[in-house]
Design a protein around this motif. Structure first.
Motif, short mmCIF file in Angstrom:
data_model
loop_
_atom_site.label_atom_id
_atom_site.label_comp_id
_atom_site.label_asym_id
_atom_site.label_seq_id
_atom_site.Cartn_x
_atom_site.Cartn_y
_atom_site.Cartn_z
N GLY A 190 32.14 13.66 58.48
CA GLY A 190 31.97 14.75 57.53
C GLY A 190 30.95 14.42 56.45
O GLY A 190 30.16 15.28 56.05
N TYR A 191 30.94 13.16 55.98
CA TYR A 191 29.97 12.76 54.95
C TYR A 191 28.55 12.79 55.50
O TYR A 191 27.62 13.22 54.81
CB TYR A 191 30.31 11.36 54.45
CG TYR A 191 29.42 10.88 53.33
CD1 TYR A 191 29.47 11.47 52.07
CD2 TYR A 191 28.52 9.85 53.55
CE1 TYR A 191 28.65 11.04 51.05
CE2 TYR A 191 27.69 9.41 52.53
CZ TYR A 191 27.76 10.01 51.28
OH TYR A 191 26.94 9.58 50.28
N LYS A 192 28.36 12.35 56.75
CA LYS A 192 27.03 12.42 57.37
C LYS A 192 26.58 13.87 57.50
O LYS A 192 25.41 14.20 57.25
CB LYS A 192 27.06 11.74 58.74
CG LYS A 192 27.16 10.23 58.68
CD LYS A 192 27.10 9.64 60.08
CE LYS A 192 27.16 8.12 60.04
NZ LYS A 192 27.11 7.53 61.40
N GLY A 213 36.20 11.27 58.14
CA GLY A 213 35.55 11.28 56.84
C GLY A 213 34.09 10.86 56.92
O GLY A 213 33.22 11.47 56.29
N VAL A 214 33.81 9.81 57.70
CA VAL A 214 32.42 9.36 57.86
C VAL A 214 31.58 10.44 58.52
O VAL A 214 30.44 10.72 58.11
CB VAL A 214 32.38 8.05 58.67
CG1 VAL A 214 30.94 7.68 59.03
CG2 VAL A 214 33.03 6.92 57.89
N TYR A 240 27.50 16.32 55.58
CA TYR A 240 27.19 16.81 54.22
C TYR A 240 25.82 16.32 53.76
O TYR A 240 25.05 17.08 53.15
CB TYR A 240 28.28 16.35 53.26
CG TYR A 240 27.97 16.63 51.81
CD1 TYR A 240 28.06 17.92 51.29
CD2 TYR A 240 27.56 15.60 50.96
CE1 TYR A 240 27.76 18.18 49.97
CE2 TYR A 240 27.26 15.85 49.64
CZ TYR A 240 27.37 17.14 49.15
OH TYR A 240 27.07 17.39 47.84
N LEU A 241 25.50 15.04 54.03
CA LEU A 241 24.19 14.52 53.65
C LEU A 241 23.08 15.27 54.36
O LEU A 241 22.06 15.62 53.76
CB LEU A 241 24.11 13.02 53.97
CG LEU A 241 24.91 12.08 53.06
CD1 LEU A 241 24.73 10.64 53.53
CD2 LEU A 241 24.47 12.22 51.61
N LYS A 242 23.25 15.50 55.65
CA LYS A 242 22.22 16.22 56.40
C LYS A 242 22.05 17.64 55.86
O LYS A 242 20.93 18.13 55.71
CB LYS A 242 22.61 16.27 57.89
CG LYS A 242 21.54 16.90 58.78
CD LYS A 242 21.95 16.84 60.23
CE LYS A 242 20.86 17.42 61.12
NZ LYS A 242 20.50 18.80 60.75
N TYR A 243 23.16 18.27 55.52
CA TYR A 243 23.09 19.61 54.96
C TYR A 243 22.37 19.61 53.60
O TYR A 243 21.53 20.48 53.32
CB TYR A 243 24.50 20.18 54.82
CG TYR A 243 24.56 21.49 54.06
CD1 TYR A 243 24.17 22.69 54.66
CD2 TYR A 243 25.00 21.51 52.73
CE1 TYR A 243 24.22 23.88 53.95
CE2 TYR A 243 25.05 22.70 52.03
CZ TYR A 243 24.66 23.88 52.64
OH TYR A 243 24.70 25.05 51.94
N SER A 244 22.65 18.62 52.75
CA SER A 244 22.02 18.54 51.43
C SER A 244 20.52 18.29 51.56
O SER A 244 19.71 18.89 50.85
CB SER A 244 22.67 17.42 50.61
OG SER A 244 24.05 17.68 50.42
#
Length: 225
Positions: free
Chosen positions: A54-56, A51-52, A58-62
């Motif tokens: 994946g969240y990192k 999860g961590v 997602y943040l990089k993608y955003s």
């Protein structure tokens, strides 16, 4: 004759135990429970790690997407147009500040015209800007001390003046009272901004009021008939 069997409570085999005296079955159950709890903790740790990660991602993608959108928006803007708009905004802000602090004497002259009795006249007017505000100095004549007292009472009750002083009182050859007047003008009442607001405010003319009253009277009369 049936054979007789004698029951015995003495175990035929040896009783197996560990070194501490705990039965083997109980020890096996404890090991199984410990293994189960360890498996759950390990599984949760793996899920949290995924999860961590994946969240990192997602943040990089955003962030990359927002940066791309910002660059696209900047590419569509014209620098010359932006500079012109900035200069126009600065001019408008400067003009607005200048108007909000600008003073005019037109309202003061209107007040003097309306508040001066016919027995008093002014023949000299001067003004200057001081730290306290706009200071005016006037000279005039009054037909007697009672007329001068009336003028002084009007000025004292007015919101236009503060620290007003009448001085240099003396009688001339005609019997009129010569005097000097000095006061500080209330700056809020001579603002150019307020004068513009007063002029821009809609007014109702007496003719329209009379016409409206006449129309209402005629309507009421027709209703009664």
């Amino acid at each position: 004759m049936e054979p007789k069997f004698q029951s015995s409570f003495i175990p035929k085999g040896p009783f197996v135990s560990d070194a501490g005296g705990i039965p083997v079955r109980k020890q096996a159950k404890e090991k199984s429970l410990f293994t189960f709890i360890s498996s759950i903790i390990f599984t949760l740790s793996v899920i949290m790690a995924i999860g961590v990660f994946g969240y990192k991602f997602y943040l990089k993608y955003s962030i990359d997407k927002m940066d791309s959108n910002l660059q696209m928006a900047q590419s569509t803007l014209q620098p010359d147009t932006i500079n012109q708009l900035v200069r126009l905004d600065n001019r408008m802000t400067f003009t607005k500040n200048l108007i909000s602090k600008h003073h005019i004497l037109t309202p003061l002259f209107g007040f003097l015209e309306d508040s001066t009795p016919i027995t008093v006249r002014f023949n000299d007017f001067q003004y200057s800007t001081t730290r306290q505000g706009i200071e005016i100095a006037m000279k005039g004549q009054a037909r007697g001390y009672s007329a001068l007292a009336l003028q002084a009472d009007i000025f004292d009750k007015s919101d236009y003046f503060k620290d007003s002083v009448f001085s240099d009182l003396n009688l001339n050859e005609s019997g009129d009272v010569n005097f000097s007047f000095r006061a500080i003008v209330n700056p809020d009442l001579v603002l150019y901004k307020k004068e513009i607001e007063r002029i821009s405010a809609p007014t109702i003319s007496p003719t329209n009021t009379i016409s409206a009253s006449s129309t209402s009277s005629q309507t009421a009369t027709s209703t009664i008939n």
